[in-house]
Design a protein around this motif. Structure first.
Motif, PDB file in Angstrom:
ATOM      1  N   ASP A   1       0.839  -1.202   0.000  1.00  0.00           N
ATOM      2  CA  ASP A   1       0.000   0.000   0.000  1.00  0.00           C
ATOM      3  C   ASP A   1       0.874   1.253   0.000  1.00  0.00           C
ATOM      4  O   ASP A   1       0.516   2.275   0.562  1.00  0.00           O
ATOM      5  N   ARG A   2       2.028   1.158  -0.629  1.00  0.00           N
ATOM      6  CA  ARG A   2       2.925   2.319  -0.702  1.00  0.00           C
ATOM      7  C   ARG A   2       2.262   3.499  -1.406  1.00  0.00           C
ATOM      8  O   ARG A   2       2.594   4.642  -1.150  1.00  0.00           O
ATOM      9  N   ASP A   3       1.316   3.208  -2.293  1.00  0.00           N
ATOM     10  CA  ASP A   3       0.617   4.282  -2.984  1.00  0.00           C
ATOM     11  C   ASP A   3      -0.718   4.604  -2.321  1.00  0.00           C
ATOM     12  O   ASP A   3      -1.599   5.191  -2.949  1.00  0.00           O
ATOM     13  N   ALA A   4      -0.886   4.189  -1.057  1.00  0.00           N
ATOM     14  CA  ALA A   4      -2.133   4.478  -0.348  1.00  0.00           C
ATOM     15  C   ALA A   4      -2.309   5.987  -0.210  1.00  0.00           C
ATOM     16  O   ALA A   4      -1.346   6.719   0.042  1.00  0.00           O
ATOM     17  N   LYS A   5      -3.538   6.433  -0.391  1.00  0.00           N
ATOM     18  CA  LYS A   5      -3.838   7.857  -0.315  1.00  0.00           C
ATOM     19  C   LYS A   5      -5.079   8.082   0.533  1.00  0.00           C
ATOM     20  O   LYS A   5      -6.007   7.266   0.519  1.00  0.00           O
ATOM     21  N   ILE A   6      -5.074   9.186   1.240  1.00  0.00           N
ATOM     22  CA  ILE A   6      -6.224   9.521   2.071  1.00  0.00           C
ATOM     23  C   ILE A   6      -7.455   9.735   1.209  1.00  0.00           C
ATOM     24  O   ILE A   6      -8.575   9.397   1.594  1.00  0.00           O
ATOM     25  N   GLY A   7      -7.247  10.276   0.009  1.00  0.00           N
ATOM     26  CA  GLY A   7      -8.371  10.488  -0.894  1.00  0.00           C
ATOM     27  C   GLY A   7      -9.047   9.205  -1.325  1.00  0.00           C
ATOM     28  O   GLY A   7     -10.202   9.219  -1.756  1.00  0.00           O
ATOM     29  N   ASP A   8      -8.334   8.052  -1.222  1.00  0.00           N
ATOM     30  CA  ASP A   8      -8.914   6.758  -1.566  1.00  0.00           C
ATOM     31  C   ASP A   8      -9.513   6.060  -0.357  1.00  0.00           C
ATOM     32  O   ASP A   8      -9.908   4.893  -0.453  1.00  0.00           O
ATOM     33  N   GLY A   9      -9.535   6.766   0.781  1.00  0.00           N
ATOM     34  CA  GLY A   9     -10.108   6.183   1.990  1.00  0.00           C
ATOM     35  C   GLY A   9      -9.101   5.514   2.888  1.00  0.00           C
ATOM     36  O   GLY A   9      -9.487   4.881   3.883  1.00  0.00           O
ATOM     37  N   ASP A  10      -7.791   5.604   2.570  1.00  0.00           N
ATOM     38  CA  ASP A  10      -6.770   4.973   3.400  1.00  0.00           C
ATOM     39  C   ASP A  10      -6.481   5.813   4.636  1.00  0.00           C
ATOM     40  O   ASP A  10      -6.671   7.033   4.642  1.00  0.00           O
ATOM     41  N   ARG A  11      -5.978   5.145   5.645  1.00  0.00           N
ATOM     42  CA  ARG A  11      -5.624   5.828   6.878  1.00  0.00           C
ATOM     43  C   ARG A  11      -4.251   6.486   6.744  1.00  0.00           C
ATOM     44  O   ARG A  11      -3.381   5.964   6.047  1.00  0.00           O
ATOM     45  N   MET A  12      -4.054   7.583   7.451  1.00  0.00           N
ATOM     46  CA  MET A  12      -2.736   8.218   7.472  1.00  0.00           C
ATOM     47  C   MET A  12      -1.800   7.389   8.347  1.00  0.00           C
ATOM     48  O   MET A  12      -2.156   7.012   9.468  1.00  0.00           O
ATOM     49  N   THR A  13      -0.627   7.094   7.829  1.00  0.00           N
ATOM     50  CA  THR A  13       0.373   6.332   8.564  1.00  0.00           C
ATOM     51  C   THR A  13       1.714   7.047   8.509  1.00  0.00           C
ATOM     52  O   THR A  13       1.913   7.970   7.722  1.00  0.00           O
ATOM     53  N   ASP A  14       2.651   6.557   9.340  1.00  0.00           N
ATOM     54  CA  ASP A  14       3.989   7.131   9.332  1.00  0.00           C
ATOM     55  C   ASP A  14       4.632   6.988   7.954  1.00  0.00           C
ATOM     56  O   ASP A  14       5.247   7.928   7.435  1.00  0.00           O
ATOM     57  N   ASP A  15       4.488   5.787   7.359  1.00  0.00           N
ATOM     58  CA  ASP A  15       5.090   5.559   6.045  1.00  0.00           C
ATOM     59  C   ASP A  15       4.480   6.473   4.993  1.00  0.00           C
ATOM     60  O   ASP A  15       5.180   6.973   4.102  1.00  0.00           O
ATOM     61  N   MET A  16       3.167   6.692   5.075  1.00  0.00           N
ATOM     62  CA  MET A  16       2.513   7.555   4.100  1.00  0.00           C
ATOM     63  C   MET A  16       3.046   8.978   4.199  1.00  0.00           C
ATOM     64  O   MET A  16       3.346   9.619   3.180  1.00  0.00           O
ATOM     65  N   VAL A  17       3.179   9.491   5.417  1.00  0.00           N
ATOM     66  CA  VAL A  17       3.667  10.860   5.614  1.00  0.00           C
ATOM     67  C   VAL A  17       5.069  11.010   5.031  1.00  0.00           C
ATOM     68  O   VAL A  17       5.366  11.962   4.298  1.00  0.00           O
ATOM     69  N   ASN A  18       5.949  10.063   5.331  1.00  0.00           N
ATOM     70  CA  ASN A  18       7.311  10.143   4.814  1.00  0.00           C
ATOM     71  C   ASN A  18       7.337  10.011   3.297  1.00  0.00           C
ATOM     72  O   ASN A  18       8.088  10.720   2.621  1.00  0.00           O
ATOM     73  N   ARG A  19       6.515   9.094   2.747  1.00  0.00           N
ATOM     74  CA  ARG A  19       6.486   8.927   1.290  1.00  0.00           C
ATOM     75  C   ARG A  19       6.035  10.208   0.603  1.00  0.00           C
ATOM     76  O   ARG A  19       6.617  10.639  -0.399  1.00  0.00           O
ATOM     77  N   VAL A  20       4.991  10.835   1.135  1.00  0.00           N
ATOM     78  CA  VAL A  20       4.452  12.036   0.504  1.00  0.00           C
ATOM     79  C   VAL A  20       5.450  13.188   0.594  1.00  0.00           C
ATOM     80  O   VAL A  20       5.655  13.925  -0.381  1.00  0.00           O
ATOM     81  N   TYR A  21       6.097  13.351   1.736  1.00  0.00           N
ATOM     82  CA  TYR A  21       7.062  14.446   1.870  1.00  0.00           C
ATOM     83  C   TYR A  21       8.290  14.207   0.992  1.00  0.00           C
ATOM     84  O   TYR A  21       8.912  15.174   0.542  1.00  0.00           O
ATOM     85  N   ARG A  22       8.619  12.943   0.756  1.00  0.00           N
ATOM     86  CA  ARG A  22       9.742  12.670  -0.153  1.00  0.00           C
ATOM     87  C   ARG A  22       9.343  12.959  -1.597  1.00  0.00           C
ATOM     88  O   ARG A  22      10.096  13.572  -2.351  1.00  0.00           O
ATOM     89  N   SER A  23       8.144  12.483  -1.994  1.00  0.00           N
ATOM     90  CA  SER A  23       7.717  12.705  -3.378  1.00  0.00           C
ATOM     91  C   SER A  23       7.487  14.181  -3.668  1.00  0.00           C
ATOM     92  O   SER A  23       7.621  14.619  -4.811  1.00  0.00           O
ATOM     93  N   ALA A  24       7.162  14.968  -2.643  1.00  0.00           N
ATOM     94  CA  ALA A  24       6.974  16.409  -2.822  1.00  0.00           C
ATOM     95  C   ALA A  24       8.292  17.166  -2.808  1.00  0.00           C
ATOM     96  O   ALA A  24       8.296  18.397  -2.917  1.00  0.00           O
ATOM     97  N   LYS A  25       9.413  16.442  -2.648  1.00  0.00           N
ATOM     98  CA  LYS A  25      10.758  17.032  -2.644  1.00  0.00           C
ATOM     99  C   LYS A  25      10.975  17.959  -1.444  1.00  0.00           C
ATOM    100  O   LYS A  25      11.840  18.837  -1.489  1.00  0.00           O
ATOM    101  N   VAL A  26      10.190  17.751  -0.396  1.00  0.00           N
ATOM    102  CA  VAL A  26      10.420  18.533   0.826  1.00  0.00           C
ATOM    103  C   VAL A  26      11.632  17.986   1.554  1.00  0.00           C
ATOM    104  O   VAL A  26      12.465  18.729   2.080  1.00  0.00           O
ATOM    105  N   ILE A  27      11.742  16.660   1.616  1.00  0.00           N
ATOM    106  CA  ILE A  27      12.901  16.012   2.229  1.00  0.00           C
ATOM    107  C   ILE A  27      13.557  15.125   1.187  1.00  0.00           C
ATOM    108  O   ILE A  27      12.961  14.790   0.156  1.00  0.00           O
TER     109      ILE A  27
END
Length: 706
Positions: A224-250
């Motif tokens: 579920d590496r591509d899990a998204k809140i918009g698809d009804g998935d829960r927010m997780t630690d891995d999701m937060v880190n994945r999104v911040y990496r893909s957004a080039k913040v970190i």
């Protein structure tokens, strides 16, 4: 994720505040900390107290129902892919069959090939031996070769049959090992529970095959590496880190540290988490990447908000499950309060979290901006209505649009212009600068203090708030002459700069507060800012300050459906906060202002009504109108004037002739003082022809001086 607790010998205030936030629902009073020490990771985990209430259980049940439906839909979408459970079961059966088949088949095939080759050699040797015309020695040699080939063929056949027997035995053993558990489970299930047990055993068998076939042929596992809140998935630690990496913040190897778990808010409307950015990454970088973060979470940009914490590397991330502020605005508090005290913070809006945003107005000025239809007037109504409910506040209002927004305030405003007339605004500013402000300054000098305060207001009733509200300054400047523009700019600048310490609150509202709408020198000292929907990021920066849009506070992102929504920046908040202003309908405004009128009437602070001066010419017009004949004789005019002016009352012992001469002379003197010359005409009164004034002449003279 690990959470470190602070030793009891060295308590951490930030940790205590964080724990208190998770033990209480939003808006509740903090729960008293128990006297005994509590292991936060032991018997009392970080579970919000509201979850154990009836409302909490109901909210959790609703969230569980929604997540269950979304999870089922996600499972259905997964079945059509190679990660579907049917595909997994098929791969599992195939892999078990391959294991049962084993690798002995290769040995059997090799032995078969050897048999085929030796048989071919034997046939060739036999054919060579069977030729008749051949010397004896050559014949004997060919016979020995034929016998050797036959022996090799027999040996190869023996090896082939042995390989077949060994393969069948090994396959049988593996088959028994594979099928025995299945048969055993099925038998036990049928024996103990009958048909339901058999079905359960079958399900367990299929689950086992699915587990064996979980990995695809390419070696990939479902993730579920591509899990998204918009698809009804829960927010997780891995999701937060994945999104911040893909957004080039970190960076790709960086990790954000979560200061709190990813939790769903008490009302189930949003996911929230507090996090710490890696070293060297400022919060402004994350704030400016809101669109990229929204893409990663699978939501609209309006659903993602970030707020800076106490440190530069701390952030609070909030992702709402639907676009905020698209429903009906909250009911304003002024409908239920009896009075308002402007010395205390005044509620004007609510934030995304539902927190009440209260603004302190003493020593504050404000700027409200936004395109037409953004709710700017409704937002600016909040401080005006609040000031109306405080009997110690004097209102000076001006509307450059010449509309009806300020008309309901006419009965309680000290001075008001609803015509967009620069001359009237100039009169208001001159009155405030030349009369109001000097009196307030003198009050401070009399008490030998530096500025106004609530304590001083309790001692001296001269300590009052002065609200100067100007809507659409650009309209006034466009209609004013150059001399008027200079004077308006000078007076407003002086009042804004010097009035803060004397409880003078200047509020400006405009569609685009550039240098033409609000002078730069004045705009820069307006402390409280409210930015409604704007057409461009530059217009948003004009209101909130340069660089705010690139830092994530871009009012251009506010939707048209979000009426009354804007970024509120006050002296109490270092960063703008997205809020929705309280909205009052026209009927509710009338109710509030009616109550404000009664409060001011009871306190004796209503504006003094200035009665228009009634001149001698007005009296003569009324007298001529009352006759119904289009004129009035001198005697009729004297009789009328005697009822409204003591000077025209005939004195005791005064003859009629003397009285007529005196009254006529008084009328002539007053008309001359006005610069009016009304001819005295002769009129018909029955058989008499008295002298007097015609109504047409009086009206014409009156129109010339008005």
């Amino acid at each position: 994720m690990s959470i470190e607790t602070t030793p009891s010998s060295a308590p951490d205030p930030d940790w205590e505040r964080l724990v208190a936030g998770y033990l209480n629902a939003p808006g509740e009073a903090p729960v008293e900390k128990p006297a005994t020490s509590v292991d936060l990771m032991g018997d009392t985990p970080l579970t919000p107290a509201w979850t154990k209430t009836r409302t909490g259980w109901k909210s959790r049940a609703e969230v569980g129902r929604v997540n269950t439906v979304r999870g089922f839909r996600k499972w259905l979408r997964r079945q059509a892919t190679e990660h579907g459970h049917a595909s997994q079961i098929g791969r599992g059966i195939w892999r078990v069959a391959l294991w049962v088949q084993g690798t002995e088949g290769a040995q059997v095939t090799a032995a078969r090939h050897e048999v085929q080759q030796t048989q071919k050699d034997y046939k060739a040797a036999k054919w060579a031996h069977d030729r008749r015309l051949m010397p004896g020695k050559e014949k004997e040699k060919r016979r020995r070769e034929m016998e050797g080939a036959f022996a090799d063929s027999a040996s190869a056949m023996s090896k082939y049959r042995s390989a077949q027997r060994d393969a069948r035995m090994r396959r049988a053993v593996r088959g028994v090992a594979a099928l025995a558990p299945i048969a055993g489970v099925e038998g036990v299930g049928l024996q103990l529970l009958g048909a339901p047990g058999g079905l359960a055993a079958t399900a367990a068998t299929l689950a086992t095959f699915a587990l064996i076939g979980r990995r695809t042929t390419a070696g990939e596992l479902y993730t579920d590496r591509d899990a998204k809140i918009g698809d009804g998935d829960r927010m997780t630690d891995d999701m937060v880190n994945r999104v911040y990496r893909s957004a080039k913040v970190i960076g790709s190897e960086d990790v954000v540290k979560l200061l709190s778990p990813c939790t769903l808010t008490a009302d189930g409307s949003a996911w929230e988490v507090r996090l710490e950015l890696p070293d060297g990454i400022p919060a402004s970088k994350a704030l400016g990447a809101t669109p990229q973060l929204a893409n990663g979470f699978g939501v609209s940009v309006q659903q993602v908000s970030q707020a800076k914490g106490e440190r530069e590397d701390w952030l609070t991330l909030r992702v709402t499950l639907k676009v905020p502020f698209t429903g009906k605005p909250k009911r304003g508090p002024l409908l239920t309060v009896e009075t308002v005290n402007l010395w205390e913070p005044v509620p004007t809006a609510v934030s995304e979290r539902g927190d009440v945003m209260a603004v302190e107005w003493f020593e504050k000025t404000a700027l409200y901006g936004g395109e037409p239809g953004s709710g700017k007037s409704a937002a600016a109504n909040n401080p005006l209505l609040s000031a109306a409910m405080d009997v110690t506040a004097d209102l000076y209002l001006a509307d450059g649009k010449g509309g009806f927004d300020l008309s309901p305030f006419e009965e309680i405003a000290q001075m008001i212009d609803t015509d967009g007339d620069p001359e009237k605004l100039l009169a208001i500013l001159r009155h405030v600068w030349e009369e109001v402000l000097p009196e307030l300054k003198q009050t401070v000098k009399d008490h030998r203090v530096r500025k106004f305060s609530e304590a001083l207001a309790a001692q001296d009733e001269r300590v009052r708030f002065t609200i100067l509200f100007i809507d659409e300054w650009a309209s006034y400047m466009a209609a004013a002459s150059q001399e008027q523009q200079k004077e308006l700019d000078r007076l407003l600048r002086l009042i804004t700069q010097q009035g803060r310490a004397y409880a003078m609150i200047v509020i400006a509202a405009t569609q685009k507060p550039d240098s033409n709408a609000v002078p730069t020198g004045i705009r820069d000292i307006l402390s409280t800012r409210w930015a409604g929907r704007c057409m461009t990021p530059e217009a948003s920066d004009t209101i909130l300050g340069k660089g705010r849009a690139s830092a994530g506070y871009n009012a251009q992102r506010i939707l048209k459906s979000q009426r009354g929504v804007g970024y509120l920046q006050t002296g109490e908040t270092s960063e703008p906060v997205l809020t929705q202003s309280y909205f009052y309908t026209d009927e509710e405004v009338e109710v509030i202002l009616r109550r404000a009128y009664e409060l001011r009437k009871a306190a004796g602070v209503l504006p003094v009504a200035v009665e228009p001066e009634v001149t001698i010419l007005d009296h003569l017009i009324k007298a001529a109108t009352a006759t119904g004949q289009g004129n009035v004789s001198r005697a009729e005019a004297f009789d009328y004037l005697a009822t409204v002016d003591a000077e025209f009352v005939q004195g005791d012992g005064e003859t009629d002739a003397a009285y007529a001469t005196r009254a006529g002379t008084a009328i002539k003197a007053r008309l001359d003082a006005m610069g009016v010359d009304v001819p005295v005409a002769t009129m018909q009164r029955g058989a008499q022809r008295p002298r007097g004034w015609r109504l047409d002449d009086l009206t014409a003279a009156n129109s010339n001086i008005r």
